[in-house]
Design a protein around this motif. Structure first.
Motif, PDB file in Angstrom:
ATOM      1  N   TYR A 169      57.666  67.113  43.054  1.00 35.86           N
ATOM      2  CA  TYR A 169      57.635  66.601  41.531  1.00 35.86           C
ATOM      3  C   TYR A 169      58.120  65.041  41.473  1.00 35.86           C
ATOM      4  N   TYR A 170      59.183  65.074  42.548  1.00 34.73           N
ATOM      5  CA  TYR A 170      59.683  63.459  42.563  1.00 34.73           C
ATOM      6  C   TYR A 170      58.690  62.384  43.136  1.00 34.73           C
ATOM      7  N   SER A 171      57.851  63.149  44.182  1.00 33.35           N
ATOM      8  CA  SER A 171      56.724  61.803  44.537  1.00 33.35           C
ATOM      9  C   SER A 171      55.768  61.703  43.323  1.00 33.35           C
ATOM     10  N   TYR A 172      55.494  62.732  42.618  1.00 31.91           N
ATOM     11  CA  TYR A 172      54.445  62.693  41.413  1.00 31.91           C
ATOM     12  C   TYR A 172      54.812  61.908  40.559  1.00 31.91           C
ATOM     13  N   ILE A 173      56.204  62.104  39.986  1.00 33.07           N
ATOM     14  CA  ILE A 173      56.892  61.178  39.159  1.00 33.07           C
ATOM     15  C   ILE A 173      56.718  59.548  39.517  1.00 33.07           C
ATOM     16  N   SER A 174      57.214  59.452  40.819  1.00 35.06           N
ATOM     17  CA  SER A 174      57.530  58.042  41.084  1.00 35.06           C
ATOM     18  C   SER A 174      56.117  57.397  41.018  1.00 35.06           C
ATOM     19  N   ASN A 175      55.006  57.987  41.620  1.00 39.12           N
ATOM     20  CA  ASN A 175      53.835  57.415  41.499  1.00 39.12           C
ATOM     21  C   ASN A 175      53.212  57.246  40.005  1.00 39.12           C
ATOM     22  N   GLU A 176      53.545  58.184  39.350  1.00 42.66           N
ATOM     23  CA  GLU A 176      53.059  57.938  38.072  1.00 42.66           C
ATOM     24  C   GLU A 176      53.856  56.907  37.144  1.00 42.66           C
ATOM     25  N   LEU A 177      54.759  56.781  37.371  1.00 40.76           N
ATOM     26  CA  LEU A 177      55.981  55.712  36.594  1.00 40.76           C
ATOM     27  C   LEU A 177      55.200  54.520  36.597  1.00 40.76           C
ATOM     28  N   ALA A 178      54.509  54.076  37.335  1.00 38.70           N
ATOM     29  CA  ALA A 178      53.715  52.698  37.451  1.00 38.70           C
ATOM     30  C   ALA A 178      52.954  52.631  36.075  1.00 38.70           C
ATOM     31  N   ASN A 179      52.376  53.570  35.668  1.00 36.92           N
ATOM     32  CA  ASN A 179      51.615  53.728  34.177  1.00 36.92           C
ATOM     33  C   ASN A 179      52.516  53.357  33.188  1.00 36.92           C
ATOM     34  N   GLY A 180      53.860  53.761  32.984  1.00 31.95           N
ATOM     35  CA  GLY A 180      54.553  53.464  32.283  1.00 31.95           C
ATOM     36  C   GLY A 180      54.644  54.555  31.006  1.00 31.95           C
ATOM     37  N   GLY A 181      53.561  55.271  30.921  1.00 37.34           N
ATOM     38  CA  GLY A 181      53.262  56.314  29.965  1.00 37.34           C
ATOM     39  C   GLY A 181      53.966  57.758  30.223  1.00 37.34           C
ATOM     40  N   PRO A 182      53.880  58.351  29.162  1.00 37.20           N
ATOM     41  CA  PRO A 182      54.575  59.844  29.330  1.00 37.20           C
ATOM     42  C   PRO A 182      53.989  60.742  30.803  1.00 37.20           C
ATOM     43  N   ILE A 183      54.622  61.290  31.338  1.00 39.53           N
ATOM     44  CA  ILE A 183      54.390  61.805  32.501  1.00 39.53           C
ATOM     45  C   ILE A 183      54.247  63.264  32.065  1.00 39.53           C
ATOM     46  N   THR A 184      52.703  64.031  32.359  1.00 33.51           N
ATOM     47  CA  THR A 184      52.664  65.534  32.126  1.00 33.51           C
ATOM     48  C   THR A 184      52.521  66.244  33.383  1.00 33.51           C
ATOM     49  N   CYS A 185      52.699  67.639  33.188  1.00 34.24           N
ATOM     50  CA  CYS A 185      52.876  68.813  34.207  1.00 34.24           C
ATOM     51  C   CYS A 185      51.610  68.148  35.292  1.00 34.24           C
ATOM     52  N   ILE A 186      51.986  68.724  36.690  1.00 33.87           N
ATOM     53  CA  ILE A 186      51.045  68.333  37.668  1.00 33.87           C
ATOM     54  C   ILE A 186      49.715  69.012  37.501  1.00 33.87           C
ATOM     55  N   GLU A 187      49.732  70.258  37.134  1.00 35.94           N
ATOM     56  CA  GLU A 187      48.413  70.868  36.903  1.00 35.94           C
ATOM     57  C   GLU A 187      47.418  70.193  36.259  1.00 35.94           C
ATOM     58  N   PRO A 188      46.123  69.927  36.222  1.00 36.39           N
ATOM     59  CA  PRO A 188      45.240  68.947  35.640  1.00 36.39           C
ATOM     60  C   PRO A 188      45.128  69.209  34.316  1.00 36.39           C
ATOM     61  N   ASP A 189      45.004  70.167  33.794  1.00 33.92           N
ATOM     62  CA  ASP A 189      44.478  70.385  32.335  1.00 33.92           C
ATOM     63  C   ASP A 189      45.593  70.821  31.430  1.00 33.92           C
ATOM     64  N   CYS A 190      47.024  70.818  31.821  1.00 33.40           N
ATOM     65  CA  CYS A 190      48.107  71.028  31.174  1.00 33.40           C
ATOM     66  C   CYS A 190      48.818  69.558  31.047  1.00 33.40           C
ATOM     67  N   LYS A 191      48.998  69.811  29.579  1.00 34.24           N
ATOM     68  CA  LYS A 191      49.405  68.615  28.932  1.00 34.24           C
ATOM     69  C   LYS A 191      51.141  68.696  28.433  1.00 34.24           C
ATOM     70  N   TYR A 192      51.847  69.476  28.945  1.00 36.84           N
ATOM     71  CA  TYR A 192      53.223  69.502  28.746  1.00 36.84           C
ATOM     72  C   TYR A 192      53.848  68.218  29.392  1.00 36.84           C
ATOM     73  N   THR A 193      54.688  67.384  28.671  1.00 38.15           N
ATOM     74  CA  THR A 193      55.193  66.149  29.144  1.00 38.15           C
ATOM     75  C   THR A 193      56.579  66.542  29.517  1.00 38.15           C
ATOM     76  N   ILE A 194      57.005  65.844  30.642  1.00 32.98           N
ATOM     77  CA  ILE A 194      58.159  66.008  31.475  1.00 32.98           C
ATOM     78  C   ILE A 194      59.182  65.188  30.541  1.00 32.98           C
ATOM     79  N   PRO A 195      60.423  65.773  30.167  1.00 35.96           N
ATOM     80  CA  PRO A 195      61.218  65.299  29.498  1.00 35.96           C
ATOM     81  C   PRO A 195      62.424  64.337  30.221  1.00 35.96           C
ATOM     82  N   TYR A 196      62.812  63.135  29.496  1.00 37.28           N
ATOM     83  CA  TYR A 196      63.549  62.161  30.317  1.00 37.28           C
ATOM     84  C   TYR A 196      64.704  62.843  30.937  1.00 37.28           C
TER      85      TYR A 196
END
Lengths: 557, 222
Positions: free
Chosen positions: A173-200
């Motif tokens: 989750y740490y690596s995943y979030i670190s990589n997704e940060l660059a997009n600047g948008g909300p980050i969702t669950c690792i599972e591809p079709d799961c749309k739950y957002t990770i809270p701050y």
């Protein structure tokens, strides 16, 4: 100082042999750690604070703006909105939910409110928040876990899951979030079709645990303003909106928000192509007090309009090959021809070899400058009449070099001034400590505030002077151009005088730096006043004359 | 850190799985970051019978960043560059998630061959061919498959006689027509490719198109 036997040596104005900064522009970037010398602290003169609801700062040219850095911006702009919702209208929602909703809606709190009361479930779904079930995010330590993503088998590890229950190890989750940060948008669950957002706050927790266990660090994220998700989101927002601009200074985390001009709205500020109205050049400063132009991202380049600056920079880049650099930056001593590179300080030079004293600008004997009038700035084209056609291209190069040389001299001197300032700072600190140890209170903090003021005047004077050469290069010939050059001479003389005082203070021959500073107090004060007023006179004069069509830029050049 | 274990495990799983028809091989036994993937062209498509080879580079951030894949076998497909083999597929870019694997990516490529997306093309020329003349496109794609992706000779030019016009799906008759006028064959094919002309079938105003081609050819051969 180099004492070797070779023919060529470099003369340094200062004892320390620091490497020259190669960057083509220097920002007056010394405010950071200086408690005593708030050199660029122009903000301290302005009563406005940095909170957005109050008045904006007024920049060098009447530009209205807010200086920011990311932390201040999050605190004052974003978290203020969160507060408003959390303690006022949307008390039913948790902080986590509100933050996600604000982020999804681009921090438009009204939109969040409207959508919430319009269709709460729809908004929640769009934000990746659980609808109809409570938020069941878990971050727990478990034994004997094999993570599907990294394929590690842990005997014990933290695992994280959102309401959906898709569980992965904390490192993933740490690596995943670190990589997704660059997009600047909300980050969702690792599972591809799961749309739950990770809270701050979960991001903070995950980062803290990983930093603690893997990198041996202590808890690093102390408050919301350091939350990586919030910081990334803020940066993405600043990048995407035209009213914000990052400070161009190296490693500066600051940016500015443009509000308008004392006379105009923000729309009219993007200056029209080839406009000569320099009152619209939007000069702003970032939170670290680096002054820059909001339009073209260079330093404060008044009295030049942005398009002239671009033209000049392009020309300098095109022409500044080694030969030109040597031609513009080094010169043989007028008497003994030793090559000399000037890297700061005033233009009164003394050759280390033959002790000849001369002026770095016109290379005449310094004695000739003793009379009040400082006249080595004017470009004389005496020879033009003789061989006009034949020498046209040569003259155009010479003309360019004439102005470029002066431009470069002041640019280098600005870097030199920064060094001087650092040194003066050190000496004064030492002296103050010395006095304190002795229990004396002769020298008070206020007593030396004239020093940073003088240094600031010197820097700003030089900066303006520097750009007047670019200005003069493109200026069409007229009587007013001659008057402009006259004013330029005045400013040049005062700046040199002020610089020379600093030079004397820093001279090796004079061990009692602080005594010297105090002795020259009145002189420094007067000269800095004079520099400021002459600088303003020059810029205001140029502005008025450009407006009235008395000065114009020659398109042929 | 997690990359090595993960790739090793993926390789092992792929080896044991004979059902999927996807093969993963290391380019070099000591290097887990450069692989080659192989899969069969899906039946019922012009790619049937071919074996396609994909070059795989694993980035440092894998599995949090997608693997970089491109076709080493030449292939005629709207979403794959016919020159470089670059692939336009969302899961290899923004839609990547760490749950996906090398095997699942290759299977996705396989299904991309089955269902091209000509409206979001990588190769505009091929996509235009697909949209304007699907039968002609399929013929060319099958020809490329036979030529480059045949398992017997590893996709090299060999037993099959190469026809340069069929390579770009251009009706040999047109090429012949202009060749007879004295234009070099390669130039004719180049111009026809550039103009997107595959055949005169279904063309409303044939003389006008012929004139346009002639004009272009004359320019080209100056």
């Amino acid at each position: 100082m180099s004492d070797d036997d070779s023919d060529i040596f470099f003369e340094y104005e200062y004892d320390q042999e620091d490497d020259l900064d190669e960057s083509s522009f220097c920002f007056s970037s010394d405010g950071e750690d200086d408690v005593m010398f708030d050199v660029d602290g122009e903000n301290s003169d302005t009563p406005q604070t940095k909170i957005s609801d109050t008045l904006a700062n007024v920049g060098a040219n009447g530009t209205l703006y807010y200086p920011w850095n990311v932390e201040q911006f999050i605190e004052n702009k974003l978290l203020a909105k969160l507060d408003k919702l959390a303690n006022g209208t949307l008390t039913a929602c948790s902080i986590d939910e509100l933050l996600i909703m604000l982020q999804v809606k681009g921090w438009q709190e009204d939109e969040v409110l409207n959508d919430y009361f319009d269709n709460r479930d729809k908004l929640y779904e769009a934000c990746g928040l659980p609808v109809g079930v409570p938020m069941r995010n878990t971050l727990k330590k478990i034994k004997n876990y094999s993570c599907f993503v990294c394929c590690e088998d842990y005997s014990e590890t933290y695992v994280y899951s959102l309401t959906c229950g898709h569980t992965y190890c904390i490192n993933c989750y740490y690596s995943y979030i670190s990589n997704e940060l660059a997009n600047g948008g909300p980050i969702t669950c690792i599972e591809p079709d799961c749309k739950y957002t990770i809270p701050y706050r979960d991001v903070t927790d995950i980062f803290d645990i990983v930093n603690k266990t893997n990198h041996g660090g202590v808890t690093t994220i102390k408050s919301m303003v350091e939350n990586p998700l919030l910081v990334a989101n803020t940066k993405a927002m600043i990048n995407s909106k035209r009213k914000y601009k990052w400070c161009p200074a190296t490693d500066c985390n600051g940016f500015a928000e443009l509000v308008g001009n004392v006379n105009d709205s923000v729309e009219s500020l993007s200056s029209a192509k080839e406009s000569v109205d320099i009152s619209k050049v939007p000069i702003v400063t970032c939170s670290e007090n680096h002054e820059f132009c909001f339009d073209c991202n260079y330093e404060n380049h008044l009295p030049c309009p942005c398009w002239i600056v671009k033209k000049w920079i392009k020309k300098c880049n095109d022409d500044s090959e080694t030969a030109n650099w040597i031609d513009a930056n080094t010169h043989g001593c007028p008497q003994c021809q030793s090559a000399i590179e000037k890297n700061g300080g005033c233009n009164h030079m003394t050759c280390k070899k033959c002790k000849f004293e001369f002026c770095w600008i016109c290379f005449e004997d310094w004695k000739k400058h003793r009379n009040d009038y400082y006249s080595c700035n004017k470009y004389r084209n005496e020879r033009q009449e003789d061989e006009q056609r034949k020498n046209r291209s040569k003259q155009s190069l010479e003309r360019y070099l004439h102005f470029y040389k002066r431009f470069a001299i002041h640019e280098n001197s600005m870097k030199g001034d920064l060094k001087t300032m650092a040194q003066i700072d050190t000496y004064t600190r030492l002296y103050m400590e010395d006095l304190r140890d002795q229990g004396k209170k002769n020298l008070s903090w206020n007593d030396i505030q004239f020093l940073p003021t003088a240094m600031r005047a010197l820097q700003n004077g030089r900066k303006a002077l520097k750009w007047t050469y670019c200005f003069a290069y493109y200026l069409g010939k007229s009587n007013f151009a001659t008057i402009f050059e006259g004013n330029q001479d005045f400013l040049n003389k005062t700046v040199e005088d002020l610089s020379e005082v600093f030079e004397q203070i820093m001279s090796k021959k004079n061990p009692d730096k602080v005594g010297m500073i105090l002795k020259n107090k009145t002189k420094l004060r007067n000269l800095s006043e004079l520099v400021n007023s002459r600088k303003n006179m020059l810029i205001n004069g140029a502005r008025a004359n450009l407006d009235d069509g008395l000065l114009w830029f020659d398109n042929e050049i | 850190m997690s990359r090595v274990k993960r790739i090793a495990k993926e390789l092992e799983e792929c080896r044991q799985d004979s059902q999927s028809g996807v093969i993963l091989k290391l380019n070099n036994e000591n290097d887990l970051t450069h692989l080659t993937g192989y899969f069969k062209g899906p039946p019922g498509t012009p790619y049937q019978g071919g074996v396609f080879q994909v070059n795989i580079d694993i980035p440092n951030e894998y599995p949090f960043k997608p693997p970089q894949m491109k076709f080493t076998t030449k292939i005629y497909h709207p979403n794959i560059s016919s020159v470089t083999g670059a692939i336009c597929l969302d899961i290899l870019k923004d839609a990547w998630t760490p749950i996906l694997t090398l095997k699942s990516s290759l299977i996705s490529l396989q299904s991309l061959l089955q269902s091209p997306e000509p409206n979001d093309p990588q190769d505009a020329e091929v996509a235009k061919h697909y949209l304007s003349n699907k039968a002609g496109f399929e013929e060319t794609a099958a020809y490329w498959t036979k030529l480059y992706a045949s398992p017997e000779d590893g996709g090299e030019f060999g037993s099959v006689q190469v026809s340069d016009s069929a390579l770009y799906g251009i009706d040999d008759e047109i090429v012949g027509q202009f060749e007879n006028m004295g234009f070099p064959r390669d130039k004719t094919i180049e111009v026809l490719r550039r103009m997107g002309v595959k055949s005169f079938k279904g063309v409303g105003n044939k003389p006008e198109l012929e004139n346009k081609i002639l004009e272009e050819l004359l320019k080209e051969c100056q």
